[in-house]
Enzyme design. Structure first.
Site, PDB file in Angstrom:
ATOM      1  N   ARG A 278     -11.229  -0.892   2.617  1.00  0.00           N
ATOM      2  CA  ARG A 278     -12.218  -0.682   2.997  1.00  0.00           C
ATOM      3  C   ARG A 278     -12.954  -1.504   1.631  1.00  0.00           C
ATOM      4  O   ARG A 278     -14.439  -1.414   1.387  1.00  0.00           O
ATOM      5  CB  ARG A 278     -12.922  -0.263   3.490  1.00  0.00           C
TER       6      ARG A 278
ATOM      7  N   LYS B  42       1.194   8.035   1.280  1.00  0.00           N
ATOM      8  CA  LYS B  42       2.163   7.339   2.315  1.00  0.00           C
ATOM      9  C   LYS B  42       3.135   8.489   2.450  1.00  0.00           C
ATOM     10  O   LYS B  42       4.793   8.168   1.723  1.00  0.00           O
ATOM     11  CB  LYS B  42       2.842   6.435   2.757  1.00  0.00           C
TER      12      LYS B  42
ATOM     13  N   ASP C 186       0.701  -1.542   0.024  1.00  0.00           N
ATOM     14  CA  ASP C 186       0.199   0.292  -0.471  1.00  0.00           C
ATOM     15  C   ASP C 186       1.026   1.522   0.157  1.00  0.00           C
ATOM     16  O   ASP C 186       1.518   1.661   1.250  1.00  0.00           O
ATOM     17  CB  ASP C 186      -0.601   0.594   1.485  1.00  0.00           C
TER      18      ASP C 186
END
Length: 453
Positions: free
Chosen positions: A307, A233, A226
């Site tokens: 999600r 990030k 990710d």
């Protein structure tokens, strides 16, 4: 794992002495042993290796502990004891937990090392217990190995091979939808999150068990790396993102344990496997996606991707009307803030199921903690342009709002449990080395074992 346990009735005796009874116990021992323990400073060091005065061979090992019921009391011994075979003495009731703690402490991720250390091993005389210990340790080792493997070697196609091999080993069925097949089969959010990567997104699907058995469906977040997507990030937040498929690792390990133990259930395992990468076709903040369920979702943040892949998989999970859906995901930092990294939080739509899992976890020293599905926070997911947004408008209660997002894709009639786990040890503790970790799977397995006999 095989280096840490053997089916045998003999070994160097290994005894555990409770600290608050040490003085009384030591007074009852032969003078030679009393003097030896004093010379070893046993009370301070906590470990004494006793040799035979004639042969010089190791004849007995004593370990000082605070409680004989501590699951992790032998968690450091595999790395501290000299190579050899040891047999636990006078702990028949606690033997299984002590032996499993010993085995988990001896875990080493050695795939990229030239050689691994030679470990001590335990002799287990009872064949049934021996097999049960192997099953439990193998499942936890599998979770740890999958999480510890660098992302370059654990992309969606690699997870696919792991599940295919598992299906073959236990005579299950495996299928998958890859790349644009996800669009053809109406899994749009899985495709959207993974389309920017050269490692094609996939939905992995494993079936096992008799058709007339109660159906349990496991769903695991398989974000193999990710980057955060376009909401990139920082480097510190990206360093360990190989672990973002930890939810997938958990359900794969739990599935292996269920199949190895031959629980009388029908099992389905769904893993949406993707890499959240950055490319010219990456999904964007402000995009709107129509999910498999038909709910229109506005993308508020591309780093809330877990999600998104889970929501399509949860919708699919209900097609067979399962008795229970359990999902695992490394979903939010908010859950870590609330509970720390070593206590997994979970949510449930069924109080009896939640209480059963909590009790089962306490019984096997795998504690879990229930968090509330506080419906009042649902309004924080409001979108001005779609049915809902993929993350809340405020930073508070992030684990709850993430769970409430997922709950929108679960039918009210379907009992559902959602685990938000760290999947990683940030410090070394007895039995738990730094790196990938399985949290809560023994609790869930024990619950299923008690429920479906």
């Amino acid at each position: 794992m095989s280096a840490l346990i053997r089916h045998s009735s003999s070994g160097i005796p290994l005894s555990f002495i409770v600290k608050n009874g040490l003085a009384e116990w030591q007074e009852q021992q032969p003078i030679f042993l009393q003097n030896w323990l004093n010379s070893c400073d046993f009370e301070k060091q906590g470990l004494a290796l006793v040799v035979n005065p004639q042969s010089g061979a190791l004849s007995h090992v004593y370990c000082l502990v605070h409680s004989i019921d501590d699951f992790w009391l032998a968690g450091d011994l595999a790395n501290k004891l000299p190579a050899g075979t040891y047999q636990i003495q006078e702990c028949e009731q606690q033997l299984e937990q002590i032996a499993l703690g010993f085995m988990l402490g001896g875990y080493e991720f050695s795939e990229y090392k030239e050689k691994s250390a030679v470990k001590a091993q335990l002799a287990i005389a009872d064949e049934v217990l021996f097999e049960r210990l192997k099953q439990q340790a193998n499942a936890i080792y599998l979770v740890r190995d999958l999480v510890n493997t660098p992302a370059a070697d654990m992309m969606p196609q690699h997870l696919s091979q792991v599940m295919a091999d598992l299906a073959q080993t236990y005579e299950g069925d495996f299928s998958e939808w890859v790349g644009d097949e996800l669009l053809e089969q109406n899994y749009p959010t899985i495709h959207m999150v993974g389309r920017a990567s050269e490692n094609k997104p996939r939905l992995l699907d494993l079936h096992w068990g008799k058709k007339d058995a109660p159906l349990i469906t496991l769903v695991g977040k398989g974000v193999c790396f990710d980057s955060g997507g376009l909401d990139l990030k920082p480097s510190s937040g990206m360093r360990n993102m190989k672990k973002d498929m930890g939810g997938a690792a958990h359900v794969i390990g739990l599935a292996q344990l269920i199949m190895a133990a031959n629980l009388p259930v029908r099992l389905r395992v769904l893993v949406p496997a993707v890499e959240n990468a950055v490319s010219r076709n990456a999904f964007r903040p402000g995009d709107v996606i129509k999910t498999r369920k038909g709910i229109m979702v506005e993308i508020d943040n591309t780093d809330a991707e877990g999600r998104l892949v889970l929501c399509d998989a949860l919708t699919e999970a209900q097609n067979d009307d399962p008795e229970l859906i359990v999902d695992f995901a490394t979903l939010t930092g908010a859950c870590r803030v609330a509970l720390g990294t070593e206590l997994p939080g979970f949510f449930s739509t069924e109080r009896d199921v939640a209480n059963g899992i909590i009790d089962a976890g306490m019984h096997v020293s795998d504690p879990v903690w229930q968090l509330p599905l506080f419906e009042q926070y649902k309004s924080l997911l409001k979108s001005d342009v779609a049915d809902m947004a993929n993350c809340a408008s405020v930073p508070f209660g992030g684990a709850i709002t993430a769970a409430l997002y997922l709950k929108e894709f679960v039918e009210p009639k379907t009992p559902w449990v959602h685990f938000d786990v760290m999947a990683w040890n940030i410090r070394s503790l007895p039995g738990r080395p730094v790196g990938g970790e399985a949290l809560g799977i023994r609790a869930v397995f024990n619950y299923l074992q008690n429920r479906f006999k």
